[in-house]
Motif scaffolding. Structure first.
Motif, PDB file in Angstrom:
ATOM      1  N   ASN A 120      32.770  17.812  28.019  1.00  0.00           N
ATOM      2  CA  ASN A 120      32.238  18.940  27.243  1.00  0.00           C
ATOM      3  C   ASN A 120      32.676  20.279  27.833  1.00  0.00           C
ATOM      4  O   ASN A 120      32.996  21.213  27.088  1.00  0.00           O
ATOM      5  CB  ASN A 120      30.714  18.883  27.180  1.00  0.00           C
ATOM      6  CG  ASN A 120      30.220  17.676  26.391  1.00  0.00           C
ATOM      7  OD1 ASN A 120      30.976  17.068  25.637  1.00  0.00           O
ATOM      8  ND2 ASN A 120      28.962  17.334  26.577  1.00  0.00           N
ATOM      9  N   ARG A 176      17.439  20.881  31.665  1.00  0.00           N
ATOM     10  CA  ARG A 176      18.317  19.806  32.142  1.00  0.00           C
ATOM     11  C   ARG A 176      18.018  19.499  33.606  1.00  0.00           C
ATOM     12  O   ARG A 176      17.809  20.420  34.395  1.00  0.00           O
ATOM     13  CB  ARG A 176      19.800  20.173  32.008  1.00  0.00           C
ATOM     14  CG  ARG A 176      20.213  20.783  30.690  1.00  0.00           C
ATOM     15  CD  ARG A 176      19.779  20.062  29.440  1.00  0.00           C
ATOM     16  NE  ARG A 176      20.064  18.642  29.393  1.00  0.00           N
ATOM     17  CZ  ARG A 176      20.077  17.920  28.259  1.00  0.00           C
ATOM     18  NH1 ARG A 176      19.868  18.521  27.092  1.00  0.00           N
ATOM     19  NH2 ARG A 176      20.309  16.634  28.293  1.00  0.00           N
ATOM     20  N   SER A 226      26.464  28.233  21.761  1.00  0.00           N
ATOM     21  CA  SER A 226      27.257  27.052  21.345  1.00  0.00           C
ATOM     22  C   SER A 226      27.862  27.214  19.957  1.00  0.00           C
ATOM     23  O   SER A 226      29.022  26.884  19.733  1.00  0.00           O
ATOM     24  CB  SER A 226      26.372  25.803  21.351  1.00  0.00           C
ATOM     25  OG  SER A 226      25.995  25.485  22.661  1.00  0.00           O
ATOM     26  N   GLY A 227      27.055  27.716  19.008  1.00  0.00           N
ATOM     27  CA  GLY A 227      27.480  27.714  17.615  1.00  0.00           C
ATOM     28  C   GLY A 227      28.314  28.901  17.187  1.00  0.00           C
ATOM     29  O   GLY A 227      28.940  28.865  16.119  1.00  0.00           O
ATOM     30  N   THR A 282      23.735  23.683  24.489  1.00  0.00           N
ATOM     31  CA  THR A 282      23.870  22.454  23.715  1.00  0.00           C
ATOM     32  C   THR A 282      25.284  21.850  23.741  1.00  0.00           C
ATOM     33  O   THR A 282      25.431  20.635  23.880  1.00  0.00           O
ATOM     34  CB  THR A 282      23.461  22.737  22.253  1.00  0.00           C
ATOM     35  OG1 THR A 282      22.194  23.398  22.268  1.00  0.00           O
ATOM     36  CG2 THR A 282      23.342  21.460  21.460  1.00  0.00           C
ATOM     37  N   ALA A 283      26.298  22.669  23.617  1.00  0.00           N
ATOM     38  CA  ALA A 283      27.669  22.139  23.565  1.00  0.00           C
ATOM     39  C   ALA A 283      28.108  21.539  24.903  1.00  0.00           C
ATOM     40  O   ALA A 283      29.082  20.795  24.962  1.00  0.00           O
ATOM     41  CB  ALA A 283      28.654  23.229  23.122  1.00  0.00           C
ATOM     42  N   GLY A 336      24.268  18.690  25.489  1.00  0.00           N
ATOM     43  CA  GLY A 336      23.663  17.966  24.374  1.00  0.00           C
ATOM     44  C   GLY A 336      22.385  18.659  23.902  1.00  0.00           C
ATOM     45  O   GLY A 336      21.980  19.675  24.449  1.00  0.00           O
ATOM     46  N   THR A 337      21.784  18.074  22.874  1.00  0.00           N
ATOM     47  CA  THR A 337      20.584  18.667  22.283  1.00  0.00           C
ATOM     48  C   THR A 337      19.427  18.603  23.285  1.00  0.00           C
ATOM     49  O   THR A 337      19.227  17.589  23.931  1.00  0.00           O
ATOM     50  CB  THR A 337      20.192  17.891  21.015  1.00  0.00           C
ATOM     51  OG1 THR A 337      21.354  17.795  20.199  1.00  0.00           O
ATOM     52  CG2 THR A 337      19.103  18.603  20.246  1.00  0.00           C
ATOM     53  N   ARG A 338      18.703  19.726  23.381  1.00  0.00           N
ATOM     54  CA  ARG A 338      17.568  19.763  24.312  1.00  0.00           C
ATOM     55  C   ARG A 338      16.361  19.068  23.694  1.00  0.00           C
ATOM     56  O   ARG A 338      16.157  19.140  22.489  1.00  0.00           O
ATOM     57  CB  ARG A 338      17.176  21.208  24.618  1.00  0.00           C
ATOM     58  CG  ARG A 338      18.108  21.921  25.561  1.00  0.00           C
ATOM     59  CD  ARG A 338      17.652  23.371  25.784  1.00  0.00           C
ATOM     60  NE  ARG A 338      17.812  24.185  24.594  1.00  0.00           N
ATOM     61  CZ  ARG A 338      18.939  24.794  24.236  1.00  0.00           C
ATOM     62  NH1 ARG A 338      20.025  24.665  24.970  1.00  0.00           N
ATOM     63  NH2 ARG A 338      18.997  25.513  23.155  1.00  0.00           N
ATOM     64  N   ALA A 354      12.667  18.807  22.445  1.00  0.00           N
ATOM     65  CA  ALA A 354      11.785  19.848  21.920  1.00  0.00           C
ATOM     66  C   ALA A 354      10.813  20.260  23.009  1.00  0.00           C
ATOM     67  O   ALA A 354      10.335  19.420  23.771  1.00  0.00           O
ATOM     68  CB  ALA A 354      11.031  19.331  20.707  1.00  0.00           C
TER      69      ALA A 354
END
Ligand SMILES: *Cc1c(COP(=O)(O)O)cnc(C)c1O
Length: 234
Positions: free
Chosen positions: A7, A38, A206-207, A224-225, A228-230, A232
């Motif tokens: 990544n 993380r 990221s976006g 995220t990129a 990965g997705t955190r 909630a």
């Protein structure tokens, strides 16, 4: 599933491509790995893949990781979350950068509490660029006075501006938000030449990092990129 090292490779290529596309110098844009939520092992993995700069939002979580990763030479910690005034002492001593300063009271405390043996704390002023009720950050109108006052504080180096534009706006509006931040920085540099280097635009995630780089970002803050997705937040 791709690894964190993969990544980092692909985000780095996105940054390089966008930098080239914008006609900017190679290396003009730095990657801040946003590692909130993380575990330390994942940061270690990113570090082993060459990533040195990490951004954290929550102080206690950050301090635990800073402690757990104290053996990693050259690692650099950036605070990017909302700041309560009773937390400034720990922030001033544990971090190299703070991107989320939005009022003079916080800046004064960080300056007073920065250990003079350390180099001054690099800070960005966070701007609520779309004037959203829910967001922290000062208004553009507040910046001139804030920059003049913060520029005098001996414990800080005023590096520039940070913003988190409303991610739900159409791309053209997002682009004009980034552009507005860049123009504002330029104007401040002209009007306050002694306030600090004012060489930093912390914008893009990221976006939307390509648009941000096209508009002059020097740090993109990417979570995220890379990881990965955190989960909630409870
Ligand atoms: C979480 C966070 C990011 C990273 O966002 P992603 O969309 O996961 O890349 C960037 N900046 C700030 C201030 C954040 O809180």
């Amino acid at each position: 599933m791709s690894s964190i090292a993969d990544n980092i490779g692909s985000v780095t290529r996105r940054i390089q491509k966008a930098t080239l596309h914008a006609g900017r110098e190679p290396g003009a844009v730095h990657l801040l790995a946003v590692s909130k939520t993380r575990p330390p092992g994942e940061l270690r993995e990113a570090y082993d893949a060459g990533q040195l700069s990490f951004g954290e939002n929550y102080l206690q979580e950050a301090l635990d990781k800073i402690d757990a990763l104290a053996d990693l030479e050259g690692i650099e910690w950036h605070f990017i979350g909302p700041i309560q005034s009773n937390k400034t002492r720990q922030i001033a001593s544990a971090f190299a950068w703070v991107h989320s300063v939005d009022r003079l009271k916080i800046a004064r405390r960080l300056s007073e509490q920065r250990n003079p043996q350390l180099s001054p704390l690099n800070i960005c002023l966070q701007v609520n660029i779309n004037e959203e009720d829910s967001k922290s950050g000062c208004t553009i109108g507040e910046l001139p006075d804030l920059v003049a006052a913060v520029g005098e504080l001996p414990g800080l180096t005023l590096r520039g501006l940070m913003a988190i534009p409303d991610p739900d706006q159409p791309e053209a509006d997002l682009r004009s938000s980034f552009r507005k931040l860049a123009k504002t920085l330029q104007q401040l540099r002209t009007d306050h030449p002694d306030a600090g280097p004012l060489d930093t635009l912390s914008m893009g995630m990221s976006g939307d990092l390509e648009v941000a780089i096209d508009e002059g970002a020097t740090w993109v803050r990417v979570g995220t990129a890379l990881f990965g997705t955190r989960p909630a937040k409870s």
